[in-house]
Design a protein around this motif. Structure first.
Motif, short mmCIF file in Angstrom:
data_model
loop_
_atom_site.label_atom_id
_atom_site.label_comp_id
_atom_site.label_asym_id
_atom_site.label_seq_id
_atom_site.Cartn_x
_atom_site.Cartn_y
_atom_site.Cartn_z
N TYR A 86 0.83 -1.20 0.00
CA TYR A 86 0.00 0.00 0.00
C TYR A 86 0.87 1.26 0.00
CZ TYR A 86 -3.43 3.40 1.63
OH TYR A 86 -4.23 4.51 1.75
N ARG A 87 2.04 1.16 0.60
CA ARG A 87 2.92 2.33 0.75
C ARG A 87 4.03 2.39 -0.30
NH1 ARG A 87 0.96 0.91 5.54
NH2 ARG A 87 0.45 2.50 7.06
N MET A 88 4.21 1.35 -1.11
CA MET A 88 5.31 1.32 -2.07
C MET A 88 5.01 2.18 -3.29
SD MET A 88 6.58 -2.64 -1.95
CE MET A 88 7.13 -2.52 -3.59
N LEU A 89 6.01 2.93 -3.72
CA LEU A 89 5.87 3.75 -4.91
C LEU A 89 6.31 3.00 -6.16
CD1 LEU A 89 7.19 7.14 -3.52
CD2 LEU A 89 4.83 6.40 -3.82
N PHE A 90 7.31 2.15 -6.03
CA PHE A 90 7.78 1.34 -7.15
C PHE A 90 8.21 -0.01 -6.62
CE2 PHE A 90 11.51 3.39 -5.49
CZ PHE A 90 12.49 2.43 -5.57
N GLN A 91 8.44 -0.93 -7.54
CA GLN A 91 8.81 -2.28 -7.16
C GLN A 91 9.76 -2.84 -8.21
OE1 GLN A 91 5.46 -4.79 -6.44
NE2 GLN A 91 6.63 -6.65 -6.59
N ASP A 92 10.82 -3.49 -7.77
CA ASP A 92 11.70 -4.20 -8.69
C ASP A 92 12.09 -5.53 -8.05
OD1 ASP A 92 13.50 -3.43 -6.77
OD2 ASP A 92 14.93 -2.50 -8.15
N GLN A 93 12.96 -6.28 -8.73
CA GLN A 93 13.27 -7.61 -8.22
C GLN A 93 14.03 -7.59 -6.91
OE1 GLN A 93 15.55 -9.32 -11.34
NE2 GLN A 93 17.44 -8.26 -10.79
N TRP A 94 14.83 -6.54 -6.65
CA TRP A 94 15.58 -6.48 -5.41
C TRP A 94 14.66 -6.17 -4.23
CZ3 TRP A 94 19.99 -8.69 -5.86
CH2 TRP A 94 20.66 -8.66 -7.07
N ILE A 95 13.71 -5.30 -4.44
CA ILE A 95 12.74 -5.01 -3.37
C ILE A 95 11.87 -6.24 -3.11
CG2 ILE A 95 10.71 -3.62 -2.79
CD1 ILE A 95 12.09 -1.29 -4.19
N ASP A 96 11.49 -6.93 -4.19
CA ASP A 96 10.71 -8.16 -4.04
C ASP A 96 11.49 -9.19 -3.24
OD1 ASP A 96 8.56 -9.98 -4.58
OD2 ASP A 96 9.84 -10.91 -6.10
N TRP A 97 12.76 -9.34 -3.53
CA TRP A 97 13.60 -10.30 -2.82
C TRP A 97 13.76 -9.90 -1.35
CZ3 TRP A 97 19.10 -11.97 -4.84
CH2 TRP A 97 19.43 -13.20 -4.32
N LEU A 98 13.95 -8.61 -1.11
CA LEU A 98 14.10 -8.13 0.27
C LEU A 98 12.82 -8.34 1.08
CD1 LEU A 98 15.71 -6.56 2.45
CD2 LEU A 98 14.66 -4.49 1.52
N LEU A 99 11.67 -7.98 0.51
CA LEU A 99 10.40 -8.18 1.21
C LEU A 99 10.12 -9.65 1.45
CD1 LEU A 99 8.13 -5.52 -0.50
CD2 LEU A 99 9.16 -5.42 1.77
N SER A 100 10.47 -10.48 0.48
CA SER A 100 10.27 -11.92 0.64
C SER A 100 11.20 -12.47 1.71
CB SER A 100 10.51 -12.63 -0.68
OG SER A 100 9.60 -12.16 -1.64
N ALA A 101 12.43 -11.96 1.78
CA ALA A 101 13.37 -12.40 2.83
C ALA A 101 12.84 -12.02 4.22
CB ALA A 101 14.75 -11.80 2.60
N VAL A 102 12.24 -10.84 4.32
CA VAL A 102 11.66 -10.44 5.61
C VAL A 102 10.50 -11.37 5.97
CG1 VAL A 102 10.36 -8.61 6.77
CG2 VAL A 102 12.38 -8.04 5.43
N ALA A 103 9.67 -11.71 4.99
CA ALA A 103 8.55 -12.62 5.25
C ALA A 103 9.04 -14.01 5.62
CB ALA A 103 7.64 -12.69 4.02
N ILE A 104 10.07 -14.48 4.95
CA ILE A 104 10.63 -15.80 5.27
C ILE A 104 11.23 -15.79 6.68
CG2 ILE A 104 12.46 -17.43 4.64
CD1 ILE A 104 11.92 -16.54 1.68
N ALA A 105 11.93 -14.72 7.01
CA ALA A 105 12.50 -14.60 8.37
C ALA A 105 11.40 -14.57 9.41
CB ALA A 105 13.36 -13.34 8.46
N LEU A 106 10.34 -13.84 9.11
CA LEU A 106 9.21 -13.78 10.04
C LEU A 106 8.63 -15.17 10.27
CD1 LEU A 106 7.13 -12.00 11.62
CD2 LEU A 106 5.80 -11.99 9.51
N ALA A 107 8.49 -15.95 9.21
CA ALA A 107 7.90 -17.28 9.35
C ALA A 107 8.84 -18.25 10.06
CB ALA A 107 7.52 -17.82 7.98
N ILE A 108 10.10 -18.26 9.68
CA ILE A 108 11.03 -19.24 10.26
C ILE A 108 11.34 -18.90 11.72
CG2 ILE A 108 13.38 -20.13 10.14
CD1 ILE A 108 13.14 -20.07 7.11
N PHE A 109 11.74 -17.67 11.97
CA PHE A 109 12.10 -17.30 13.34
C PHE A 109 10.86 -17.16 14.22
CE2 PHE A 109 15.82 -15.67 10.93
CZ PHE A 109 16.73 -16.58 11.43
N GLY A 110 9.74 -16.77 13.63
CA GLY A 110 8.48 -16.76 14.37
C GLY A 110 8.05 -18.16 14.75
#
Length: 155
Positions: A86-110
């Motif tokens: 909702y807050r992103m102005l643009f998106q590319d593969q590096w941002i996608d990878w970073l957001l996905s890494a945060v989600a993966i970390a949230l799931a694994i460490f959570g």
């Protein structure tokens, strides 16, 4: 057409249970989670906010985690993506990878945190290789999901 993403995530969640492999610590990436994140990043319009509940339950049944942990964490991941996109102005593969890494970390460490609430003592260092492999495998999984999506849309 709408069944393909759900069936792919369900198959990926059940696949590690079908492999003839015994490990003393988690090393394989959580394939169901990776496909779930990749589908959510590629086609956010296909996933309602509640989809984390049934798919997380399915993953809990095959992963050995306490029932409800993936349900809660996958729903939090969907809500995280909703808030960030909702807050992103643009998106590319590096941002996608970073957001996905945060989600993966949230799931694994959570998952480790929720497991510790049940009285099981698990060190966060035990899941570091799994986290590393998961983040490194995400671009390949995202490419696989894009191929599945092209196949799905051709039908």
């Amino acid at each position: 057409m709408r069944v393909t993403p759900i069936a792919a995530v369900m198959f990926a969640s059940a696949l590690p249970a079908m492999l003839p492999m015994i490990a003393t610590f988690p090393i394989l990436p959580p394939l169901g989670l990776l496909l779930f994140v990749a589908w959510r990043r590629l086609r956010s319009d296909l996933w309602p906010a509640w989809i984390g509940l049934p798919l997380g339950l399915w993953d809990d049944l095959f992963s050995g985690q306490p029932v409800g942990s993936a349900m809660a964490l996958w729903t939090i991941i969907v809500l995280f993506f909703e808030a960030v996109e909702y807050r992103m102005l643009f998106q590319d593969q590096w941002i996608d990878w970073l957001l996905s890494a945060v989600a993966i970390a949230l799931a694994i460490f959570g998952g480790v945190f929720l497991l510790s609430l049940t009285g099981v003592s698990v060190s966060y260092a035990v899941v570091l290789p799994q986290f590393g492999w998961s983040v490194l495998a995400y671009p390949l999984v995202a490419r696989l999901v894009a191929m599945l999506d092209r196949w799905r849309l051709r039908k």
